[in-house]
Design a protein around this motif. Sequence first.
Motif, short mmCIF file in Angstrom:
data_model
loop_
_atom_site.label_atom_id
_atom_site.label_comp_id
_atom_site.label_asym_id
_atom_site.label_seq_id
_atom_site.Cartn_x
_atom_site.Cartn_y
_atom_site.Cartn_z
N VAL A 426 0.91 -1.21 0.12
CA VAL A 426 -0.01 0.00 -0.07
C VAL A 426 1.05 1.26 0.09
CG1 VAL A 426 -1.82 1.27 1.22
CG2 VAL A 426 -1.87 -1.31 1.18
N ASN A 427 1.99 1.22 0.94
CA ASN A 427 2.93 2.53 0.74
C ASN A 427 3.50 2.67 -0.52
OD1 ASN A 427 2.58 3.82 3.63
ND2 ASN A 427 3.81 2.14 4.20
N ILE A 428 3.82 1.63 -1.24
CA ILE A 428 4.75 1.97 -2.51
C ILE A 428 3.67 2.54 -3.31
CG2 ILE A 428 4.13 -0.39 -3.62
CD1 ILE A 428 7.34 1.43 -3.70
N ILE A 429 2.35 2.28 -3.37
CA ILE A 429 1.34 2.73 -4.33
C ILE A 429 1.06 4.18 -3.85
CG2 ILE A 429 -1.31 2.85 -4.68
CD1 ILE A 429 -1.09 -0.37 -4.19
N CYS A 430 1.06 4.39 -2.64
CA CYS A 430 0.87 5.88 -2.03
C CYS A 430 2.21 6.73 -2.70
CB CYS A 430 0.98 6.02 -0.50
SG CYS A 430 -0.57 5.28 0.22
N PHE A 431 3.12 6.12 -2.73
CA PHE A 431 4.67 7.10 -3.10
C PHE A 431 4.37 7.33 -4.46
CE2 PHE A 431 8.82 6.86 -5.09
CZ PHE A 431 9.13 7.92 -4.79
N ILE A 432 3.83 6.23 -5.35
CA ILE A 432 3.79 6.49 -6.71
C ILE A 432 2.61 7.57 -6.98
CG2 ILE A 432 2.75 5.40 -8.84
CD1 ILE A 432 4.01 2.73 -8.08
N CYS A 433 1.56 7.74 -6.22
CA CYS A 433 0.44 8.69 -6.52
C CYS A 433 0.91 10.09 -6.02
CB CYS A 433 -0.58 8.13 -5.65
SG CYS A 433 -1.66 6.48 -6.12
N VAL A 434 1.76 10.30 -4.77
CA VAL A 434 2.13 11.51 -4.37
C VAL A 434 3.26 12.08 -4.71
CG1 VAL A 434 0.74 10.77 -2.18
CG2 VAL A 434 3.21 10.83 -2.36
N ARG A 435 4.17 11.31 -5.36
CA ARG A 435 5.60 11.94 -5.83
C ARG A 435 5.27 13.21 -6.93
NH1 ARG A 435 8.69 7.41 -9.36
NH2 ARG A 435 7.03 6.79 -11.00
N LYS A 436 4.53 12.89 -7.82
CA LYS A 436 4.17 14.01 -8.83
C LYS A 436 3.98 15.40 -8.08
CE LYS A 436 3.26 11.17 -12.73
NZ LYS A 436 2.10 10.69 -13.94
N ARG A 437 3.09 15.29 -7.19
CA ARG A 437 2.73 16.64 -6.52
C ARG A 437 3.77 17.16 -5.87
NH1 ARG A 437 -2.08 15.71 -2.27
NH2 ARG A 437 -3.07 14.86 -4.10
N ALA A 438 4.36 16.27 -5.01
CA ALA A 438 5.45 16.63 -4.17
C ALA A 438 6.65 17.11 -5.09
CB ALA A 438 6.22 15.34 -3.48
N TYR A 439 6.90 16.85 -6.41
CA TYR A 439 8.13 17.20 -7.06
C TYR A 439 7.39 18.63 -7.88
CZ TYR A 439 10.05 12.68 -6.47
OH TYR A 439 10.67 11.49 -6.16
N SER A 440 6.47 18.61 -7.87
CA SER A 440 5.73 19.95 -8.76
C SER A 440 6.03 20.93 -7.82
CB SER A 440 4.16 19.68 -8.94
OG SER A 440 3.48 19.60 -7.71
N LYS A 441 5.87 20.93 -6.50
CA LYS A 441 6.37 21.77 -5.28
C LYS A 441 7.72 22.41 -5.66
CE LYS A 441 2.90 20.24 -2.02
NZ LYS A 441 2.87 19.73 -0.62
N ILE A 442 8.68 21.45 -5.93
CA ILE A 442 9.86 21.76 -5.97
C ILE A 442 10.18 22.89 -7.14
CG2 ILE A 442 12.49 20.95 -6.61
CD1 ILE A 442 11.65 18.35 -4.97
N LEU A 443 9.45 22.22 -8.30
CA LEU A 443 9.37 22.93 -9.64
C LEU A 443 8.97 24.53 -9.40
CD1 LEU A 443 8.28 20.21 -12.09
CD2 LEU A 443 10.97 21.02 -11.63
N LYS A 444 7.88 24.52 -8.48
CA LYS A 444 7.26 25.99 -8.42
C LYS A 444 8.13 26.81 -7.62
CE LYS A 444 2.32 24.61 -8.46
NZ LYS A 444 1.17 24.09 -7.71
N VAL A 445 8.90 25.99 -6.58
CA VAL A 445 9.86 26.74 -5.89
C VAL A 445 10.97 27.55 -6.84
CG1 VAL A 445 11.48 26.78 -3.98
CG2 VAL A 445 9.30 26.19 -3.80
N GLN A 446 11.66 26.40 -7.53
CA GLN A 446 12.69 27.01 -8.51
C GLN A 446 12.30 27.85 -9.45
OE1 GLN A 446 13.67 22.75 -9.74
NE2 GLN A 446 15.29 22.75 -8.19
N SER A 447 11.04 27.87 -10.02
CA SER A 447 10.75 28.87 -10.88
C SER A 447 10.36 30.20 -10.41
CB SER A 447 9.41 28.30 -11.66
OG SER A 447 8.33 28.32 -10.83
#
Length: 447
Positions: A426-447
């Motif tokens: 279940v945790n690996i499924i959760c990671f796959i689901c939330v990582r795009k949202r988490a990484y998008s936060k990085i991209l917003k900060v960098q931009s």
Amino acid sequence: MCSGNILKKLLLFTFPLMLSSILQLLFNAADVIVVGKFAGDNSLAAVGSTTALINLLTNLFIGLSVGANVTAARFYGGRSDEELNKTVHTSISLSIVSGFLLTGTGLVFAKQILIMMQTPSEVCDLAALYLRIYFAGMIPNMIYNFGSAILRSVGDTKRPLYYLLIAGVINVVLNLFFVIFLKMDVAGVALATVISQIISAGLIIRCLIREKGGIHFSFKNLRFDKKILGIILRIGLPAGFQGVIFALSNVVIQSSINIFGKTVVAGNSAAGNIEGFVYMAMNSFHQATISFVSQNYGAGLHKRINRIFLTALGCVTAVGLVFGNAVVFFGDSLLGIYSDSQAVIEAGMIRLIMICSVYALCGIMDVTVGVLRGIGYSIIPTIVSLIGVCGLRLIWIATVFRIPEYHRIETVYISYPITWVITFTVNIICFICVRKRAYSKILKVQS
């Protein structure tokens, strides 16, 4: 942590951390071995039966140290020295308050909780005495855990290892002196542990005082920063509550084990202590994953996080398989260190065979939790783990274990690997689901 070969740096970071964790476990192992050899099986069962309760009472605050680690690593990766320094002083302040609360709780409620756990009457008084003395040393215990979390956050795992080595040697020497020469039984090993914890805490504070830059510690700056405390609590409380519920489920399981009598309790205690060394070896990769992922998240290196995750999974699987099956192979000899009773050794082997042979599953589950917490998602793995590990184990004990033909100690132990597999999936499924949202936060900060 944010550049270079991941495997090499992960191993260089993890190996001292692994040794530190194993040395910390040796505090309790030395207690168990000395009382088992020189004070008898009742004392062995008394000390061993307290492990689940100690974890229950301390895990909330150990979880808060995870929050301190993630927060400090993120500010260090983002090169924010002022915020990092506030994190250091808030963390040490939190460790002192945590230790004070634990000391009061342990001194007042130790005996009552042991009775509720159906601890065998012949060992209950000894176990309560051990607990009360042990909890008298909770403030230095918490200071060491929070202080070493700060050092880990900036990549330093060597000095906590050295400090634990010094304290560990002193602990063993005092154990032997108090039990063999002064005949203090469980009180002696508990007192030796408290003294060694005071020494390790003193060394970690001395280290932070001598540091320069963001992790420098000064007593005059010892205070809570509301903003930093909020960040630490947001990350650490879910981890802490998860630890508490984990420990609570283990208390229920320990209560189920206690009904089989003091021989099984003693064998379970010895095997659980040996098992702990395998767990600590694997758990060091969980802690390393949190630090590496947090720093890279703070630095905005999301592609590197995926490689860190895969590398950590490979490492923890290898360590779990090798170490776990090694303790099964050498189980009789290892259990013989704790007790001379053949009945106790046979009882301990049942646990080693059923849990340690597949212990890699637990390490895989923990690393997955670590990467989720490293990218700022602490509540999700907490909920999944509470349901997948704790909830299912409690249901198992309340249903399958109650069936007469399955009312055996083996039925208790098999619940562990079953829940590891479900929770990891279940945790690996959760990671796959939330990582795009988490990484998008990085991209917003960098931009």
